[in-house]
Every structure is written in structure tokens, then in C-alpha cells.
Design a protein around this motif. Structure first.
Motif, PDB file in Angstrom:
ATOM      1  N   LYS A   1       2.497  10.620  -8.458  1.00 31.40           N
ATOM      2  CA  LYS A   1       3.828   9.991  -8.542  1.00 31.40           C
ATOM      3  C   LYS A   1       4.934  10.907  -8.036  1.00 31.40           C
ATOM      4  N   LYS A   2       4.673  12.214  -7.910  1.00 26.80           N
ATOM      5  CA  LYS A   2       5.652  13.151  -7.359  1.00 26.80           C
ATOM      6  C   LYS A   2       5.425  13.397  -5.867  1.00 26.80           C
ATOM      7  N   ALA A   3       4.379  12.804  -5.327  1.00 26.74           N
ATOM      8  CA  ALA A   3       4.008  13.037  -3.924  1.00 26.74           C
ATOM      9  C   ALA A   3       4.992  12.360  -2.972  1.00 26.74           C
ATOM     10  N   ARG A   4       5.028  12.883  -1.760  1.00 27.78           N
ATOM     11  CA  ARG A   4       5.889  12.346  -0.702  1.00 27.78           C
ATOM     12  C   ARG A   4       5.504  10.906  -0.389  1.00 27.78           C
ATOM     13  N   ARG A   5       6.507  10.082  -0.121  1.00 24.13           N
ATOM     14  CA  ARG A   5       6.275   8.688   0.281  1.00 24.13           C
ATOM     15  C   ARG A   5       6.205   8.619   1.798  1.00 24.13           C
TER      16      ARG A   5
ATOM     17  N   ASP B   1      -8.107  20.071   6.189  1.00 24.05           N
ATOM     18  CA  ASP B   1      -8.865  19.746   4.977  1.00 24.05           C
ATOM     19  C   ASP B   1      -8.041  18.883   4.018  1.00 24.05           C
ATOM     20  N   MET B   2      -7.559  17.783   4.572  1.00 25.73           N
ATOM     21  CA  MET B   2      -6.732  16.841   3.831  1.00 25.73           C
ATOM     22  C   MET B   2      -7.447  15.494   3.748  1.00 25.73           C
ATOM     23  N   GLU B   3      -6.935  14.648   2.873  1.00 27.10           N
ATOM     24  CA  GLU B   3      -7.391  13.261   2.781  1.00 27.10           C
ATOM     25  C   GLU B   3      -6.159  12.367   2.763  1.00 27.10           C
ATOM     26  N   ILE B   4      -6.241  11.261   3.475  1.00 24.46           N
ATOM     27  CA  ILE B   4      -5.251  10.206   3.314  1.00 24.46           C
ATOM     28  C   ILE B   4      -5.845   9.241   2.294  1.00 24.46           C
ATOM     29  N   LEU B   5      -5.126   9.051   1.217  1.00 24.56           N
ATOM     30  CA  LEU B   5      -5.562   8.126   0.173  1.00 24.56           C
ATOM     31  C   LEU B   5      -4.676   6.897   0.244  1.00 24.56           C
ATOM     32  N   GLY B   6      -5.234   5.768   0.569  1.00 24.07           N
ATOM     33  CA  GLY B   6      -4.495   4.506   0.584  1.00 24.07           C
ATOM     34  C   GLY B   6      -4.703   3.812  -0.746  1.00 24.07           C
ATOM     35  N   ARG B   7      -3.620   3.576  -1.455  1.00 25.53           N
ATOM     36  CA  ARG B   7      -3.721   2.964  -2.785  1.00 25.53           C
ATOM     37  C   ARG B   7      -2.953   1.641  -2.825  1.00 25.53           C
ATOM     38  N   PHE B   8      -3.628   0.621  -3.309  1.00 31.88           N
ATOM     39  CA  PHE B   8      -3.090  -0.739  -3.383  1.00 31.88           C
ATOM     40  C   PHE B   8      -2.985  -1.184  -4.838  1.00 31.88           C
ATOM     41  N   ALA B   9      -2.243  -2.254  -5.064  1.00 31.15           N
ATOM     42  CA  ALA B   9      -2.159  -2.835  -6.409  1.00 31.15           C
ATOM     43  C   ALA B   9      -3.548  -3.254  -6.883  1.00 31.15           C
ATOM     44  N   ASP B  10      -4.346  -3.797  -5.969  1.00 30.43           N
ATOM     45  CA  ASP B  10      -5.736  -4.158  -6.277  1.00 30.43           C
ATOM     46  C   ASP B  10      -6.624  -2.983  -5.844  1.00 30.43           C
ATOM     47  N   PRO B  11      -7.152  -2.219  -6.777  1.00 23.65           N
ATOM     48  CA  PRO B  11      -7.912  -1.020  -6.430  1.00 23.65           C
ATOM     49  C   PRO B  11      -9.158  -1.282  -5.578  1.00 23.65           C
ATOM     50  N   ARG B  12      -9.601  -2.515  -5.479  1.00 26.94           N
ATOM     51  CA  ARG B  12     -10.752  -2.812  -4.618  1.00 26.94           C
ATOM     52  C   ARG B  12     -10.420  -2.580  -3.144  1.00 26.94           C
ATOM     53  N   ASN B  13      -9.136  -2.539  -2.816  1.00 31.30           N
ATOM     54  CA  ASN B  13      -8.701  -2.326  -1.443  1.00 31.30           C
ATOM     55  C   ASN B  13      -8.391  -0.862  -1.125  1.00 31.30           C
ATOM     56  N   ASN B  14      -8.491   0.020  -2.102  1.00 34.12           N
ATOM     57  CA  ASN B  14      -8.201   1.442  -1.887  1.00 34.12           C
ATOM     58  C   ASN B  14      -9.152   2.043  -0.855  1.00 34.12           C
ATOM     59  N   PHE B  15      -8.658   3.055  -0.144  1.00 38.37           N
ATOM     60  CA  PHE B  15      -9.501   3.747   0.830  1.00 38.37           C
ATOM     61  C   PHE B  15      -9.149   5.228   0.891  1.00 38.37           C
ATOM     62  N   THR B  16     -10.080   6.016   1.419  1.00 41.23           N
ATOM     63  CA  THR B  16      -9.898   7.446   1.634  1.00 41.23           C
ATOM     64  C   THR B  16     -10.354   7.770   3.051  1.00 41.23           C
TER      65      THR B  16
ATOM     66  N   MET C   1       0.836  -1.174   0.000  1.00 44.50           N
ATOM     67  CA  MET C   1       0.000   0.000   0.000  1.00 44.50           C
ATOM     68  C   MET C   1       0.877   1.233   0.000  1.00 44.50           C
ATOM     69  N   ARG C   2       0.422   2.228  -0.696  1.00 38.46           N
ATOM     70  CA  ARG C   2       1.108   3.512  -0.708  1.00 38.46           C
ATOM     71  C   ARG C   2       0.109   4.588  -0.296  1.00 38.46           C
ATOM     72  N   PRO C   3       0.336   5.237   0.853  1.00 39.17           N
ATOM     73  CA  PRO C   3      -0.552   6.326   1.250  1.00 39.17           C
ATOM     74  C   PRO C   3      -0.095   7.659   0.667  1.00 39.17           C
ATOM     75  N   TYR C   4      -1.051   8.462   0.278  1.00 36.16           N
ATOM     76  CA  TYR C   4      -0.817   9.819  -0.205  1.00 36.16           C
ATOM     77  C   TYR C   4      -1.580  10.779   0.690  1.00 36.16           C
ATOM     78  N   LEU C   5      -1.114  12.009   0.752  1.00 34.73           N
ATOM     79  CA  LEU C   5      -1.873  13.093   1.389  1.00 34.73           C
ATOM     80  C   LEU C   5      -2.302  14.043   0.297  1.00 34.73           C
ATOM     81  N   LYS C   6      -3.595  14.348   0.269  1.00 30.23           N
ATOM     82  CA  LYS C   6      -4.141  15.220  -0.768  1.00 30.23           C
ATOM     83  C   LYS C   6      -4.987  16.301  -0.123  1.00 30.23           C
ATOM     84  N   SER C   7      -4.802  17.529  -0.568  1.00 34.78           N
ATOM     85  CA  SER C   7      -5.606  18.648  -0.081  1.00 34.78           C
ATOM     86  C   SER C   7      -6.980  18.603  -0.737  1.00 34.78           C
TER      87      SER C   7
END
Length: 71
Positions: free
Chosen positions: A25-29, A47-62, A1-7
Motif C-alpha cells: 500500500k506504500k508502493a509507487r502507483r 531481479d524484479m517482478e511486476i505484480l498485477g493485482r485485480f479486485a478479483d484475485p483470479r486475474n492476478n499475475f506475476t 488493475m494495480r501493478p506493483y514492482l517488487k524486488s
């Protein structure tokens, strides 16, 4: 899983404490979602979101992070 922070205000991704990226792809790891949450707390980001992204998109979360509790 790779988490991102998005405004949610700008739709940009955190690249650094005061740097923003248009593309994920330029976001902080982050080591995990907890690291991303603590980053928001340390830098008073609201006012941020943590976006969890997985190889299988069915497991993604916000996880929305609103302004209360970070200032």
C-alpha cells in the motif's frame, strides 16, 4: 488493475527511484505494467517482478524481470 514492482532479492516494493517499501500500500502507483517495465529500464533495476493485482484475485499475475537486458 494495480501493478506493483517488487524486488526478488529483498521482497520489498518500489516506492521511488531509490526508495523501498515493506508494504504494497506504500508502493509507487504505476499507470500500467508497461510503465513499471520502463521504470525498471530507466533505473537499471534487476531481479524484479511486476505484480498485477485485480479486485478479483483470479486475474492476478506475476511477470519476472531478470538482470539481463537492464544493465
Amino acid at each position: 488493475m494495480r501493478p506493483y514492482l517488487k524486488s526478488t532479492r529483498t521482497d520489498k516494493f518500489v516506492e521511488g527511484p531509490e526508495q523501498w517499501a515493506e508494504q504494497p500500500k506504500k508502493a509507487r502507483r504505476f499507470g500500467g505494467s508497461t510503465d513499471a517495465l520502463f521504470f525498471c529500464c530507466r533505473h537499471h533495476l534487476a531481479d524484479m517482478e511486476i505484480l498485477g493485482r485485480f479486485a478479483d484475485p483470479r486475474n492476478n499475475f506475476t511477470v519476472p524481470l531478470r538482470e539481463h537486458g537492464f544493465e
